[in-house]
Design an enzyme around this catalytic site. Structure first.
Site, mmCIF file in Angstrom:
data_model
loop_
_atom_site.group_PDB
_atom_site.id
_atom_site.type_symbol
_atom_site.label_atom_id
_atom_site.label_comp_id
_atom_site.label_asym_id
_atom_site.label_seq_id
_atom_site.Cartn_x
_atom_site.Cartn_y
_atom_site.Cartn_z
ATOM 1 N N HIS A 203 0.960 -1.324 0.185
ATOM 2 C CA HIS A 203 -0.079 -0.110 -0.096
ATOM 3 C C HIS A 203 0.677 1.170 -0.009
ATOM 4 O O HIS A 203 1.990 1.294 0.373
ATOM 5 C CB HIS A 203 -1.049 -0.097 1.261
ATOM 6 C CG HIS A 203 -0.120 0.055 2.540
ATOM 7 N ND1 HIS A 203 -0.026 -1.071 3.273
ATOM 8 C CD2 HIS A 203 0.330 1.133 3.117
ATOM 9 C CE1 HIS A 203 0.635 -0.533 4.454
ATOM 10 N NE2 HIS A 203 0.838 0.411 4.357
HETATM 11 P P1 TYD Z 1 -2.372 -3.431 7.278
HETATM 12 O O1 TYD Z 1 -2.058 -2.008 7.055
HETATM 13 O O2 TYD Z 1 -3.458 -4.245 6.246
HETATM 14 O O3 TYD Z 1 -0.971 -4.229 7.641
HETATM 15 P P2 TYD Z 1 -0.006 -5.379 6.857
HETATM 16 O O4 TYD Z 1 -0.220 -5.011 5.286
HETATM 17 O O5 TYD Z 1 1.211 -5.370 7.644
HETATM 18 O O6 TYD Z 1 -0.646 -6.732 7.010
HETATM 19 O O7 TYD Z 1 -2.978 -3.417 8.949
HETATM 20 C C1 TYD Z 1 -3.440 -4.677 9.335
HETATM 21 C C2 TYD Z 1 -4.814 -4.582 10.304
HETATM 22 O O8 TYD Z 1 -4.473 -3.684 11.344
HETATM 23 C C3 TYD Z 1 -5.753 -3.897 9.621
HETATM 24 O O9 TYD Z 1 -6.884 -4.524 9.847
HETATM 25 C C4 TYD Z 1 -5.818 -2.376 9.914
HETATM 26 C C5 TYD Z 1 -5.300 -2.664 11.261
HETATM 27 N N1 TYD Z 1 -4.322 -1.333 11.650
HETATM 28 C C6 TYD Z 1 -4.883 -0.578 12.940
HETATM 29 O O10 TYD Z 1 -6.143 -0.858 13.392
HETATM 30 N N2 TYD Z 1 -4.085 0.234 13.497
HETATM 31 C C7 TYD Z 1 -3.052 0.844 12.764
HETATM 32 O O11 TYD Z 1 -2.390 1.794 13.054
HETATM 33 C C8 TYD Z 1 -2.443 -0.098 11.485
HETATM 34 C C9 TYD Z 1 -1.019 0.313 10.787
HETATM 35 C C10 TYD Z 1 -3.287 -1.195 11.203
#
Ligand code: TYD
Length: 138
Positions: free
Chosen positions: A54
């Site tokens: 992203h």
């Molecule tokens: P995501 O950005 O998809 O992380 P990755 O690509 O590393 O797996 O986030 C994973 C989940 O965590 C998603 O449901 C959103 C949540 N999240 C939060 O609640 N707070 C945050 O600060 C972040 C970065 C993610």
């Protein structure tokens, strides 16, 4: 909103080393160049799983691999760069439009992230083609 050009920069943190071991302090507007609104950490990533994929429309972040290692891919829409993160005394500042991917994440990897804004799903660009058009869209 102005679209900031994608940018990243390495930051070297001062290590306090004594007989007990090592310590690094991260402080807002000192070695972290913004007001810290949010801290999160990514850990317990299953072997072979890649993360990220992203960009953010308007977010400044510093990433620090405090344990283990991973490869961070940063892509500003024109060029991609792979950066090995395996050193807790080094941070990567990412700001502007940067597509990021995390690969080769070790099982013991803990990636600490400091951000200048609270979590906001609306700030995410999760589609690569949309990211590319967002980069070129004035
Ligand atoms: P995501 O950005 O998809 O992380 P990755 O690509 O590393 O797996 O986030 C994973 C989940 O965590 C998603 O449901 C959103 C949540 N999240 C939060 O609640 N707070 C945050 O600060 C972040 C970065 C993610």
């Amino acid at each position: 909103m102005d679209r900031l050009l994608g940018n990243y920069k390495k930051i070297d943190f001062k290590e306090n080393i004594n007989n007990a071991g090592n310590l690094i302090a991260l402080e807002q507007n000192r070695n972290i160049p913004f007001d810290i609104k949010r801290v999160y950490y990514i850990f317990n990533t299953k072997l072979g799983v890649n993360r990220g994929f992203h960009a953010h429309k308007n977010l400044r972040q510093v990433l620090v691999c405090v344990s283990g290692n991973l490869v961070l891919r940063v892509d500003d829409g024109n060029s991609k760069r792979d950066i090995k993160l395996d050193n807790p005394s080094q941070g990567i500042l990412i700001e502007g439009l940067v597509w990021r991917e995390m690969r080769d994440i070790s099982e013991d990897c803990v990636l600490l992230v400091l951000a200048d804004k609270l979590y906001d799903e609306k700030d995410y660009i999760r589609d690569y083609d949309k990211f590319i058009s967002y980069c070129s869209n004035d």
